[in-house]
Design an enzyme around this catalytic site. Sequence first.
Site, short mmCIF file in Angstrom:
data_model
loop_
_atom_site.label_atom_id
_atom_site.label_comp_id
_atom_site.label_asym_id
_atom_site.label_seq_id
_atom_site.Cartn_x
_atom_site.Cartn_y
_atom_site.Cartn_z
N ASP A 90 0.81 -1.09 0.07
CA ASP A 90 -0.11 -0.17 0.07
C ASP A 90 0.84 1.37 -0.18
O ASP A 90 2.08 1.12 0.38
CB ASP A 90 -0.75 0.02 1.23
CG ASP A 90 -2.01 0.87 1.19
OD1 ASP A 90 -2.05 1.65 0.01
OD2 ASP A 90 -2.93 0.94 1.95
N CYS A 280 -8.42 -24.55 18.01
CA CYS A 280 -9.91 -25.10 18.63
C CYS A 280 -9.65 -26.40 18.85
O CYS A 280 -10.41 -26.84 19.81
CB CYS A 280 -10.93 -24.71 17.63
SG CYS A 280 -11.35 -22.88 17.06
#
Length: 674
Positions: A90, A280
């Site tokens: 960017d 998880c």
Amino acid sequence: MVDIIVDFEIKYKDAMARVGKFKTPHGTVTTPALMPVVHPGKQTLDVKKLGAQIVITNSYIIYKNEELKKKALEEGVHSLIDFPNTIETDSGSFQLSVYGDIDITNEEVIKFQEAIKTDIGTSLDIPTAPYVKREEAENDLEITIERAKEAANVKSDLLLNSVVQGSTFPDLREKCAKEISKYDADIYPIGAVVPLMEMYRYADLVDAVMYSMRGLPENKPRHLMGAGHPMVFALATAMGCDLFDSAAYILYANKDRFMMPDGTLRLEDLIEMPCSCRVCCEYTVDELKQMDQKKRAKLIAEHNLHISFAEIRRIRQAIVDGELMKLVELRCRSHPFLLDGLRRLMEYKEDMERLNPSSKKSAFFYTGYESLARSEVPKHLKQLENIKPKNKNLVILPHTRKPYTKYVNREYIKKYTPKIPTYYSNTTNTDYSNSDVVVADIPFGIIPLGLDEFYPLAQNESPSIHDLDSKRFIRDIINNYSKKYDNVLIHRKVIEKFDITNFNLIEDELQLPEAKISDFNRLNDIADYQFGCGAGNALFGGDEDKITIEKSRKTKKIRHVFEDNENIVNMRANDGFLILSDLGAKRLHKFLEYPHNRVVVSEDSEPFALKGKSVFNKFVLDCDENIRRNDEVLIVNKDDKLLAFGKALLSSYEIKDFNTGQAIKTRKWKKEIE
């Protein structure tokens, strides 16, 4: 000056979405793709290991930090952030939007991005916030356009982003897109949309994206800047966005938030871990809560990236399978404001249809009234006009199991008992022995029996309990279609299901037609529907006795059609489309006026087309704007001489924009063309 140009090729299509590939100096990126935001001085996660093909980092942050700047200039940005594949940088526009000013010019930031050897650099656009005054948006837009032009002239050894701005003024978005497209950048980000997503203004986001798309070329990737939550990926992809960048994975993790495809979960609310990723599976909720905050944030960030990449993979597969819009509808029902976005997208039916393939691998599943705006429905209603009435009488029957021709006669004609009033009519006529017979069904409204094996009319399902919106939609179609006939007879189930009025119960005995269709008439209906009114007569001559039809032994469906032992067409088994053979192509070419169904190729391509070689986009001079992916098309030269025929791999709009890749998969002549 090194002339680097992005090489982008579409592999699969659904809606406006593309599974494609584009090449950069550090690898090939498969789209849609997620670009994790990598902070040049703080990155702790191995994003490549988690699935990143491409990342985005901020060249202005590198420029302002002397230590980072020195290393980047000496070793390159790939070494700086330890990422070997494609990197986009960017320009500092985000800092400009936050702080109001930065101490680097547009030319300087382009040169700096080249110096640190980024793959894709970005011009210094002016991000214009939503809902500003139009005058401010217009002034910012002019600067953005001028900087895009300057960047195109300045850059050399660099792929270039040119950002679409325009705030929440759709016409300014389209204007900006058209203007910056003149300077032939390599990728087109759509900027300043993060505030819209933060405010859940998804309907306005759809307007900003869709108007931008109207001005952008089809042959370059499009990047939705700042779209980092997986719940929006499917909707954005359906609008034609190819790239997404995300800092959300770490920003959410720092606040103990788990990103999911249908929303966000807070650690404090969980009693179970929400997915089957490594984090998880290896940690419990209590273990995370008791953990050091930095370690916990890193683990949640890993989960967030896992979920984000998994959603991108699911979207790619949905595009390949032709099921993207089913996924979009599922995702958009996870939040009321996302549903606003989907409903706003319904207003862009024409934009969607012109890029949507004619045929897909999967069935059409109706999941709510939003499905009625999918490209297949308006396209069917348009093509239905190609089939003209053959009789003055019309009989409308309820749906049955498919194919309808196998069941409606048994269910609604042979079981007819004159003593039990079953039909309604708009006249007192009782003789319907010679009638056109159609089926009324959701979501396509009217389905002539001759089309009951054609995609997607044969490959669709809807709930047995109908919603009011679909009932109104089908009722309007029935009423409009009925105007083509003098006498209309409608089965009681159709009357009751769709609340149709102005038809009276017929208590007299009726003479009903046999609800069947001959193979010859079926072929004519399909040809007219697929190629245009009159195509059936042009292909098959109107004399049934001259036509020989071969059927599949297993399915009993039409497979090959001949006249005097010469093949005219074949029928594709999976979707019922007619596939041209030599004689069929010649007859269709003679019948259809230029430019209908044609792809015009250059003189250089003529000998290859004649030999059955594929037609590449760069050799196409012109083509019928109504051509869609998977359509059967005629290949001609500039004098309209028939050279070949085949299957379109892209829509006409894509064929005209692309200079690389295949346009038509050509079918080889069985006999040398005269």
